[in-house]
Design a protein around this motif. Structure first.
Motif, PDB file in Angstrom:
ATOM      1  N   LEU A   9      16.399   9.263  -2.947  1.00 39.65           N
ATOM      2  CA  LEU A   9      16.098   8.005  -2.300  1.00 39.65           C
ATOM      3  C   LEU A   9      14.591   7.810  -2.285  1.00 39.65           C
ATOM      4  N   SER A  10      14.184   6.548  -2.379  1.00 35.16           N
ATOM      5  CA  SER A  10      12.766   6.192  -2.398  1.00 35.16           C
ATOM      6  C   SER A  10      12.531   5.089  -1.391  1.00 35.16           C
ATOM      7  N   TRP A  11      11.387   5.165  -0.721  1.00 39.25           N
ATOM      8  CA  TRP A  11      11.036   4.137   0.248  1.00 39.25           C
ATOM      9  C   TRP A  11       9.537   3.919   0.247  1.00 39.25           C
ATOM     10  N   ARG A  12       9.131   2.849   0.924  1.00 34.86           N
ATOM     11  CA  ARG A  12       7.715   2.492   0.997  1.00 34.86           C
ATOM     12  C   ARG A  12       7.359   2.141   2.431  1.00 34.86           C
ATOM     13  N   LEU A  13       6.066   2.241   2.712  1.00 40.40           N
ATOM     14  CA  LEU A  13       5.559   1.856   4.021  1.00 40.40           C
ATOM     15  C   LEU A  13       5.512   0.334   4.084  1.00 40.40           C
ATOM     16  N   ASN A  14       6.224  -0.228   5.044  1.00 39.92           N
ATOM     17  CA  ASN A  14       6.207  -1.686   5.229  1.00 39.92           C
ATOM     18  C   ASN A  14       5.194  -2.115   6.273  1.00 39.92           C
ATOM     19  N   THR A  15       5.100  -1.356   7.368  1.00 38.76           N
ATOM     20  CA  THR A  15       4.173  -1.685   8.440  1.00 38.76           C
ATOM     21  C   THR A  15       3.354  -0.447   8.748  1.00 38.76           C
ATOM     22  N   GLU A  16       2.073  -0.535   8.485  1.00 34.84           N
ATOM     23  CA  GLU A  16       1.198   0.617   8.681  1.00 34.84           C
ATOM     24  C   GLU A  16       0.731   0.717  10.124  1.00 34.84           C
ATOM     25  N   ASN A  17       0.287   1.914  10.471  1.00 39.11           N
ATOM     26  CA  ASN A  17      -0.346   2.190  11.747  1.00 39.11           C
ATOM     27  C   ASN A  17      -1.228   3.402  11.488  1.00 39.11           C
ATOM     28  N   ALA A  18      -2.497   3.153  11.161  1.00 40.99           N
ATOM     29  CA  ALA A  18      -3.397   4.229  10.744  1.00 40.99           C
ATOM     30  C   ALA A  18      -3.645   5.244  11.845  1.00 40.99           C
ATOM     31  N   GLU A  19      -3.403   4.870  13.092  1.00 35.26           N
ATOM     32  CA  GLU A  19      -3.531   5.845  14.173  1.00 35.26           C
ATOM     33  C   GLU A  19      -2.354   6.828  14.138  1.00 35.26           C
ATOM     34  N   ALA A  20      -1.179   6.337  13.834  1.00 36.80           N
ATOM     35  CA  ALA A  20       0.010   7.192  13.779  1.00 36.80           C
ATOM     36  C   ALA A  20       0.029   8.046  12.514  1.00 36.80           C
ATOM     37  N   LEU A  21      -0.377   7.470  11.395  1.00 36.67           N
ATOM     38  CA  LEU A  21      -0.424   8.151  10.103  1.00 36.67           C
ATOM     39  C   LEU A  21      -1.566   7.491   9.324  1.00 36.67           C
ATOM     40  N   PRO A  22      -2.643   8.232   9.009  1.00 42.30           N
ATOM     41  CA  PRO A  22      -3.855   7.604   8.457  1.00 42.30           C
ATOM     42  C   PRO A  22      -3.757   7.208   6.981  1.00 42.30           C
ATOM     43  N   VAL A  23      -2.766   6.392   6.671  1.00 37.64           N
ATOM     44  CA  VAL A  23      -2.608   5.833   5.334  1.00 37.64           C
ATOM     45  C   VAL A  23      -2.387   4.335   5.478  1.00 37.64           C
ATOM     46  N   SER A  24      -2.750   3.595   4.440  1.00 33.14           N
ATOM     47  CA  SER A  24      -2.568   2.145   4.492  1.00 33.14           C
ATOM     48  C   SER A  24      -1.324   1.711   3.730  1.00 33.14           C
TER      49      SER A  24
ATOM     50  N   TYR B 136      -2.429   5.461  -0.227  1.00 34.06           N
ATOM     51  CA  TYR B 136      -3.836   5.105  -0.074  1.00 34.06           C
ATOM     52  C   TYR B 136      -4.297   5.476   1.328  1.00 34.06           C
ATOM     53  N   ARG B 137      -5.558   5.819   1.423  1.00 32.63           N
ATOM     54  CA  ARG B 137      -6.142   6.199   2.712  1.00 32.63           C
ATOM     55  C   ARG B 137      -6.008   5.075   3.733  1.00 32.63           C
ATOM     56  N   GLY B 138      -6.204   5.451   4.988  1.00 33.40           N
ATOM     57  CA  GLY B 138      -6.047   4.503   6.088  1.00 33.40           C
ATOM     58  C   GLY B 138      -7.066   3.391   6.122  1.00 33.40           C
ATOM     59  N   ASP B 139      -8.279   3.639   5.661  1.00 32.07           N
ATOM     60  CA  ASP B 139      -9.321   2.620   5.601  1.00 32.07           C
ATOM     61  C   ASP B 139      -9.675   2.443   4.129  1.00 32.07           C
ATOM     62  N   THR B 140      -9.382   1.281   3.592  1.00 37.51           N
ATOM     63  CA  THR B 140      -9.583   1.054   2.164  1.00 37.51           C
ATOM     64  C   THR B 140     -10.964   0.510   1.826  1.00 37.51           C
TER      65      THR B 140
END
Length: 176
Positions: free
Chosen positions: A98-113, A137-141
């Motif tokens: 199975l494959s999935w993607r981040l739909n809604t980021e939260n860089a505090e919870a997980l530092p990726v964008s 990708y990193r939390g701050d692009t």
């Protein structure tokens, strides 16, 4: 005419030099593997339930999910420092993937964008092999991210998330 050509040359050099010195984030990757002393079907029963990650991943405090295992399903993971939302892209019971993607980021919870990730279960001798990989990708692009949101922080966080998850899955399936 010479003045105009010189000005044009300077303008072109300036215009095209700026993008060459600027850079944005580059995609990072993480891949972890584990072997589990259980059949692939037993491992897939847990790992293949998109909404069921909270039953085996120790960093996931709660899961809110809709859509089951159908592509387009969504789940919100409650982590220590907040929530993130994933969307299921592919689900293939025949190949146990199975494959999935981040739909809604939260860089505090997980530092990726952003991330895309795949979890696959296959046979390995008398047990199973589980591979979990991601591109992210990193939390701050921006060009100069703070340390807690840079590439190294993103790689460390994704690796730690995968390690904890695979250890949790192994312990749950093996009954330890």
């Amino acid at each position: 005419m010479r003045v105009h050509l010189a000005a044009l040359a300077v303008a072109c050099t300036t215009l095209f030099a700026c993008p060459a010195t600027a850079h944005g984030p580059t995609p990072q990757k993480a891949e972890l593997r584990t072997t589990i002393a259980a059949s692939p079907d037993a491992v897939w029963k847990l790992a293949g339930d998109f909404a069921g990650i909270g039953a085996w991943h120790p960093l996931v405090r709660a899961v809110k999910a809709t859509g089951g295992n159908a592509p387009g399903a969504e789940r919100t993971l409650v982590l220590e420092k907040g929530e993130i939302t994933d969307g299921l892209d592919t689900y293939d019971a025949a190949t146990r993937s199975l494959s999935w993607r981040l739909n809604t980021e939260n860089a505090e919870a997980l530092p990726v964008s952003f991330y895309t990730t795949t979890l696959t279960v296959s046979g390995a001798g008398a047990g199973s092999a589980v591979v979990w990989n991601a591109r992210f990708y990193r939390g701050d692009t921006s060009n100069f991210p703070p340390d807690e949101l840079n590439d190294e922080a993103a790689v460390a966080a994704m690796t730690a998330f995968f390690e904890a998850g695979l250890e949790g899955l192994k312990a749950k399936v093996e009954g330890k």
